[in-house]
Design an enzyme around this catalytic site. Structure first.
Site, PDB file in Angstrom:
ATOM      1  CG  ASP A   1      42.117  37.744  36.323  1.00 11.86           C
ATOM      2  OD1 ASP A   1      41.546  36.276  36.824  1.00 11.86           O
ATOM      3  OD2 ASP A   1      41.872  39.348  35.759  1.00 11.86           O
ATOM      4  N   GLY A   2      43.087  34.379  37.416  1.00  9.38           N
ATOM      5  CA  GLY A   2      43.908  33.483  38.691  1.00  9.38           C
ATOM      6  C   GLY A   2      44.083  34.532  40.327  1.00  9.38           C
TER       7      GLY A   2
ATOM      8  NE  ARG B   1      38.053  22.261  46.038  1.00  8.91           N
ATOM      9  CZ  ARG B   1      37.149  23.825  45.921  1.00  8.91           C
ATOM     10  NH1 ARG B   1      36.880  24.022  46.023  1.00  8.91           N
ATOM     11  NH2 ARG B   1      37.773  24.629  46.696  1.00  8.91           N
TER      12      ARG B   1
ATOM     13  N   GLY C   1      41.966  27.356  40.568  1.00 13.39           N
ATOM     14  CA  GLY C   1      42.211  28.413  39.336  1.00 13.39           C
ATOM     15  C   GLY C   1      43.231  29.506  39.707  1.00 13.39           C
ATOM     16  NE  ARG C   2      38.678  32.758  41.880  1.00 14.35           N
ATOM     17  CZ  ARG C   2      37.509  34.139  41.323  1.00 14.35           C
ATOM     18  NH1 ARG C   2      38.572  35.284  41.856  1.00 14.35           N
ATOM     19  NH2 ARG C   2      36.566  33.609  41.831  1.00 14.35           N
TER      20      ARG C   2
ATOM     21  NE  ARG D   1      38.363  28.987  50.632  1.00 17.06           N
ATOM     22  CZ  ARG D   1      38.065  28.579  49.185  1.00 17.06           C
ATOM     23  NH1 ARG D   1      36.877  29.507  48.853  1.00 17.06           N
ATOM     24  NH2 ARG D   1      38.524  28.005  48.519  1.00 17.06           N
TER      25      ARG D   1
ATOM     26  CG  ASP E   1      33.831  28.048  46.507  1.00 13.20           C
ATOM     27  OD1 ASP E   1      35.768  28.124  47.191  1.00 13.20           O
ATOM     28  OD2 ASP E   1      34.518  26.883  45.569  1.00 13.20           O
TER      29      ASP E   1
ATOM     30  CG  ASP F   1      33.108  22.619  41.326  1.00 12.05           C
ATOM     31  OD1 ASP F   1      32.562  22.985  40.615  1.00 12.05           O
ATOM     32  OD2 ASP F   1      33.671  24.258  41.289  1.00 12.05           O
ATOM     33  CG  ASN F   2      32.058  25.983  44.303  1.00 12.78           C
ATOM     34  OD1 ASN F   2      32.761  26.027  44.020  1.00 12.78           O
ATOM     35  ND2 ASN F   2      30.853  26.740  43.685  1.00 12.78           N
TER      36      ASN F   2
HETATM   37  P1  AMP Z   1      33.520  29.310  41.600  1.00 16.25           P
HETATM   38  O1  AMP Z   1      33.011  28.801  40.476  1.00 16.25           O
HETATM   39  O2  AMP Z   1      34.802  30.297  41.825  1.00 16.25           O
HETATM   40  O3  AMP Z   1      33.561  27.749  42.385  1.00 16.25           O
HETATM   41  O4  AMP Z   1      34.991  28.509  40.325  1.00 16.25           O
HETATM   42  C1  AMP Z   1      34.860  27.269  39.489  1.00 16.25           C
HETATM   43  C2  AMP Z   1      36.152  26.896  39.172  1.00 16.25           C
HETATM   44  O5  AMP Z   1      36.596  28.315  38.174  1.00 16.25           O
HETATM   45  C3  AMP Z   1      37.350  27.216  39.204  1.00 16.25           C
HETATM   46  O6  AMP Z   1      38.342  26.196  39.011  1.00 16.25           O
HETATM   47  C4  AMP Z   1      38.288  28.572  39.394  1.00 16.25           C
HETATM   48  O7  AMP Z   1      39.227  27.996  40.006  1.00 16.25           O
HETATM   49  C5  AMP Z   1      38.231  28.803  38.205  1.00 16.25           C
HETATM   50  N1  AMP Z   1      38.668  30.112  38.540  1.00 16.25           N
HETATM   51  C6  AMP Z   1      37.227  30.875  38.992  1.00 16.25           C
HETATM   52  N2  AMP Z   1      37.631  32.521  38.878  1.00 16.25           N
HETATM   53  C7  AMP Z   1      38.789  32.873  38.421  1.00 16.25           C
HETATM   54  C8  AMP Z   1      40.004  33.459  37.757  1.00 16.25           C
HETATM   55  N3  AMP Z   1      39.555  34.563  37.890  1.00 16.25           N
HETATM   56  N4  AMP Z   1      40.482  33.029  36.827  1.00 16.25           N
HETATM   57  C9  AMP Z   1      40.635  31.332  36.954  1.00 16.25           C
HETATM   58  N5  AMP Z   1      40.360  30.824  37.136  1.00 16.25           N
HETATM   59  C10 AMP Z   1      38.858  30.601  38.450  1.00 16.25           C
HETATM   60 MG    MG Z   2      34.564  26.456  43.447  1.00 19.27          MG
END
Ligand code: AMP
Ligand code: MG
Length: 467
Positions: A117-118, A176, A84-85, A169, A251, A241-242
């Site tokens: 917001d990516g 995953r 997502g980002r 990274r 992550d 997913d992590n």
């Molecule tokens: P994470 O908790 O970092 O492993 O993220 C879980 C999911 O949320 C993944 O699909 C990320 O890409 C998405 N995600 C986390 N933060 C953002 C953000 N600021 N904008 C878009 N997607 C996000």
């Molecule tokens: Mg993640």
């Protein structure tokens, strides 16, 4: 743009179902905040470019894309996550012949951004930079940090407007458990088979079919989680997913190394039930592997036989974890040949540490010296243990312990202070942490202060997920 990255992309050659092609979104004013020159050299990269690692320029040979995956988040299945980002620029073959992903994180929205917001802000970017590089220096498999770039744009989080940043990274792949889950849950068996073949070829060329892959990942995750336990690391968000197929830590969100030993320690403010508490991590690793097993079973026509085989593999994992744990903690008390009976000796020490709130890192790092005793309030109990311990270990104990017990870890209060300074434009605490953590088993006097646990006022109770 004076940079050359010798791209050699394989993921982009997989079917469209695996990703969406997506260029990073340019930012206002890219500025290089941290650059890992040694890693760049290992990757065959020449030159340096804030524009490229901010996403303002796509380097020659890159094929930017956002990867698709799903995952169990805190135990509930989310049928679609994805980058997502983050944006995978592409892969390189490093100087040792290993394929490595180069990924931007915080580089703008993708079709998988959902409500996000990516973007990322400087705090979590530097936290991941420091902690992942510290993990590497500790000899524990991990993604690496190549660059941190400022964007010159604010990012809005609960705390308000914060300086934006992009992390580059590097991973041996970003496959995953959740990458397998998405195709299995959708019943897209051809895609699942393609992914499985790809994962085997990339990570475990000797693995015999999907069940061979499952065994290999179980072994890698057992080693990884035992290694985390041995340095007091709490990942914080062990969602599927992590959880990597390669066995690398990935992550770094609300993660932390604990100070006072506590089995039930949780750092993530969103982990209300303690699912990902320190002492729960081995169980969760097994649970995650059960999810991978469930996905891989879909590849077999004879489901009953596949279930039986997969169950046997996952059920063997606790013993693998225990063996890895015993080897790691055995070394921490000076045993190169720890046997199952030694578990009691180790656990007795951990129980004393738990009761007395002793500092995990410093207790182990000073074992055998007078300062170890100072970590404990119940001196008599410690002395009794110490005597037993001295009776068990051999003359080479000290030389074993020196390599198993880091003197320095990235303590949470130091990371928070480093972030606060960086936001104010002072990168000295960051540079200093990076320098000290590069050689965690050997601390020159100049870094002695970084060994000190937090005072009551300095303790960071939780790490917020506002990343
Ligand atoms: P994470 O908790 O970092 O492993 O993220 C879980 C999911 O949320 C993944 O699909 C990320 O890409 C998405 N995600 C986390 N933060 C953002 C953000 N600021 N904008 C878009 N997607 C996000
Ligand atoms: Mg993640």
């Amino acid at each position: 743009m004076t940079i050359h990255i010798p791209f050699d992309n394989s993921y982009a050659a997989l079917p469209d179902a695996f990703y969406t092609r997506q260029a990073p979104t340019p930012v206002k004013t890219p500025s290089m905040i941290a650059w890992n020159g040694a890693l760049a050299a290992e990757l065959g990269i020449t030159g340096e470019s804030a524009e490229v690692f901010a996403g303002n320029a796509v380097p020659e040979g890159a094929d930017p894309l956002a990867q698709l995956y799903a995952g169990h988040q805190f135990g509930s299945y989310n049928p679609q996550l994805g980058d997502g980002r983050a944006i995978l620029l592409g892969e390189v073959i490093d100087t040792t012949g290993q394929r490595r992903d180069i990924q931007l994180k915080g580089s703008g929205p993708t079709p998988y951004s959902r409500m996000g917001d990516g973007r990322a802000w400087l705090g979590p970017v530097l936290r991941e930079y420091v902690v992942s590089e510290a993990m590497h220096a500790l000899g524990i498999p991990t993604t690496r940090a190549l660059a941190a770039v400022g964007t010159g744009q604010p990012v809005y989080r609960e705390q308000g407007g914060l300086p934006g940043a992009v992390l580059t990274r590097v991973a041996s792949s970003h496959l995953r458990v959740g990458t397998f889950q998405i195709f299995a849950h959708r019943g897209e068996i051809d895609a699942l088979r393609t992914l499985t073949d790809y994962a085997i070829a990339r990570h475990y060329p000797d693995a015999d079919g999907p069940m061979g892959l499952l065994s290999a990942v179980c072994a890698a995750q057992s080693e990884l989680v035992a290694a985390w336990m041995s340095v007091g690391f709490i990942h914080g968000v062990m969602n599927t997913d992590n959880c990597t197929i390669s066995g690398e830590t990935i992550d770094y969100g609300p993660c932390a190394f604990m100070d006072a030993y506590d089995e039930a320690r949780v750092f993530s403010s969103i982990d209300q039930t303690g699912r990902y508490a320190y002492g729960n991590q081995p169980r969760i690793a097994v649970w995650n592997m059960a999810q991978l097993a469930t996905s891989l079973i879909q590849l077999y026509d004879d489901k009953e036989a596949a279930v039986e085989e997969a169950t046997a593999i996952v059920h063997a994992m606790p013993a693998q974890l225990q063996a890895a744990w015993l080897r790691r903690f055995g070394a921490k008390i000076g045993l190169s040949d720890a046997v199952p009976e030694d578990q009691f000796l180790i656990e007795e020490l951990l129980t004393l540490m738990q009761t007395d709130g002793a500092d995990f890192t410093n207790s182990f790092a000073t074992l055998g010296t007078d300062t170890a005793r100072d970590q404990f309030t119940d001196r008599a109990a410690f002395d009794a243990w110490d005597q037993k311990w001295r009776g068990r270990v051999g003359p080479n104990a000290a030389s074993i312990m020196v390599r198993a017990n880091p003197q320095i870890i990235p303590r949470n209060h130091r990371i928070e202070a480093m972030i606060e300074a960086a936001v104010a434009g002072d990168m000295v605490p960051f540079e200093r942490l990076m320098q000290a953590l590069a050689a965690p088993f050997d601390v020159p006097a100049a870094f002695e202060d970084l060994r000190r646990p937090p005072t009551k006022a300095e303790i960071v109770p939780a790490t917020f997920c506002g990343t």
